[in-house]
Design a protein around this motif. Sequence first.
Motif, PDB file in Angstrom:
ATOM      1  N   ARG A   1      -5.108   3.934  -2.105  1.00 47.91           N
ATOM      2  CA  ARG A   1      -5.024   4.615  -0.700  1.00 47.91           C
ATOM      3  C   ARG A   1      -4.747   5.979  -1.012  1.00 47.91           C
ATOM      4  NH1 ARG A   1      -0.423   6.838   1.162  1.00 47.91           N
ATOM      5  NH2 ARG A   1       0.776   5.606  -0.633  1.00 47.91           N
TER       6      ARG A   1
ATOM      7  N   LEU B   1      -8.943  -2.882   0.278  1.00 51.54           N
ATOM      8  CA  LEU B   1      -8.384  -2.015  -0.974  1.00 51.54           C
ATOM      9  C   LEU B   1      -8.261  -2.865  -2.082  1.00 51.54           C
ATOM     10  CD1 LEU B   1      -5.436   0.043   0.782  1.00 51.54           C
ATOM     11  CD2 LEU B   1      -7.538   0.829  -0.215  1.00 51.54           C
TER      12      LEU B   1
ATOM     13  N   ILE C   1      -4.183   2.414   7.790  1.00 56.62           N
ATOM     14  CA  ILE C   1      -4.098   1.470   6.640  1.00 56.62           C
ATOM     15  C   ILE C   1      -2.991   0.621   6.573  1.00 56.62           C
ATOM     16  CG2 ILE C   1      -3.932   1.808   3.917  1.00 56.62           C
ATOM     17  CD1 ILE C   1      -4.164   5.097   4.653  1.00 56.62           C
TER      18      ILE C   1
ATOM     19  N   HIS D   1       0.859  -1.205   0.022  1.00 56.21           N
ATOM     20  CA  HIS D   1       0.168   0.048  -0.018  1.00 56.21           C
ATOM     21  C   HIS D   1       0.884   1.290   0.002  1.00 56.21           C
ATOM     22  CE1 HIS D   1       0.917  -0.889   4.162  1.00 56.21           C
ATOM     23  NE2 HIS D   1       0.624   0.475   4.402  1.00 56.21           N
TER      24      HIS D   1
ATOM     25  N   ASP E   1      -0.200   4.662   8.409  1.00 57.99           N
ATOM     26  CA  ASP E   1      -0.316   3.606   7.520  1.00 57.99           C
ATOM     27  C   ASP E   1       0.929   2.808   7.700  1.00 57.99           C
ATOM     28  OD1 ASP E   1       1.826   5.312   6.751  1.00 57.99           O
ATOM     29  OD2 ASP E   1       0.762   6.129   4.863  1.00 57.99           O
TER      30      ASP E   1
ATOM     31  N   LEU F   1      -8.392  -0.268   4.773  1.00 57.39           N
ATOM     32  CA  LEU F   1      -8.476   1.032   5.183  1.00 57.39           C
ATOM     33  C   LEU F   1      -9.455   1.057   6.199  1.00 57.39           C
ATOM     34  CD1 LEU F   1      -7.790   4.269   3.181  1.00 57.39           C
ATOM     35  CD2 LEU F   1      -9.864   4.024   4.489  1.00 57.39           C
TER      36      LEU F   1
END
Length: 441
Positions: free
Chosen positions: A69, A303, A152, A58, A92, A172
Amino acid sequence: MTKLFKIRRLLSSVLHKYNYSTAAKSMPTVKINSTEFISDDYTNVTPKIISYLGRNLHLQNDNPLSIVRQRIVQYFYKSFTHRGKPTFSVYDNLSPIVSTKQNFDDLLIPVDHPSRAKSDCYYINKDMLLRAHMTAHQSELLRSGLNNFLMIGDVYRRDEIDSTHFPVFHQLDVVRSQRKEQLFPNHPDLDIFEPTFDKERPHLFTNTITDPTKQSCHTLEATKLMEAQLKNHLIGLVQVLFGDDIKYRWVDAYFPFTHPSWELEIYYENNWLEVLGCGIVRNEILANAGPNNTIAYAFGLGLERLAMALYKIPDIRLMWSQDSGFLTQFQNKELNAKITYKPVSVYPQCTNDISFWLPENITIDTFMSNDFYDLVRDIGGDIIEQVKLKDKFIHPKTKKHSLCFSIVYRHLERTLTQAEVNKIHKDIENAIVSAFNVVIR
Ligand code: DAH
């Protein structure tokens, strides 16, 4: 979103002794990123799975997951700014190694809930696991004083093998909380909580979820307004991603950590595709984590699902491809550019069947197929495209039980020879004989 945190999955309650677990059998510790964890009879994380930690797809610029993202984060920044500054914090890079407290207890997931089963999660030991959802970080971030945040990262679940399931995927998750003055700026007479609820002493009140419209501590006005904001916000998001004409519908749902709860489905290629779960955060979670004067909504989305639909990516394993034929299609692109994935070329599949007799104490219904899938993936690696149950059989005389699975092999970047597939297939046969005590037919 797979069904893990919904209550519906029926699990076999029979735990059998042939549970596949290389780590537990051969060593007393599991090493992950130079940290050693004591293993126990919960340990089922495999070396193959550990090898995915730290890939952070990601965050890789030319990966479609990273594009999705960034588009979602951008939508958040645009939707919620105060005096030009974003009012959301983004996390993240949180470690995927979490405690059972973070992944389950803090989220009110009951001790006997199916989502805790060894057959569904990758446990490091009985207290630690690879997070099964990003919601695992919700309480710790609330406890640290945050009101509005996005998390995330990679999540890990044991599941079947096909073109849309991979044991590692990316989620997410969002929390947005508001105080009374923020929710009702023009109505000082309205409140978040019912008069019978004392927010200074929340433990004196038994918060119930028997009323389908709201939690008993919340007022109907506050719940309805939060619901409207949540739904508008999410419809805005799918419209930004898929265009204003996207067809969608809301479905009532159940999650242990929200009430009421919903799922959002979009109409995509003649099917309703579930893209996210959401709801009003259970007040116990907020009260345990600190904030006692807010109401919050939360949601979590996958995602991979969005990226596969947006860019027409046919196989989830492609997300892990390091082949330039794949990655260049997503390189140096405008975030909102319309990209349609073009297959570089399609290499042929090879399908081999595997049939075996189960040992006497195991039946076709109690066989732990997720253990089997993990072993197949451990030996075959990413060339395993699909494993499907082909046949179940009970011998009329001996009453022995037998299963037959088809294993579909396909390399994403070259043609496999039958000889190399046969060798891997043989290795799988040998491994299941020793791991599960089966007899190959
Ligand atoms: N954690 C859920 C899952 O993985 C998704 C989810 C549902 C997240 C509702 C949330 C939520 O934050 O409020 O299936």
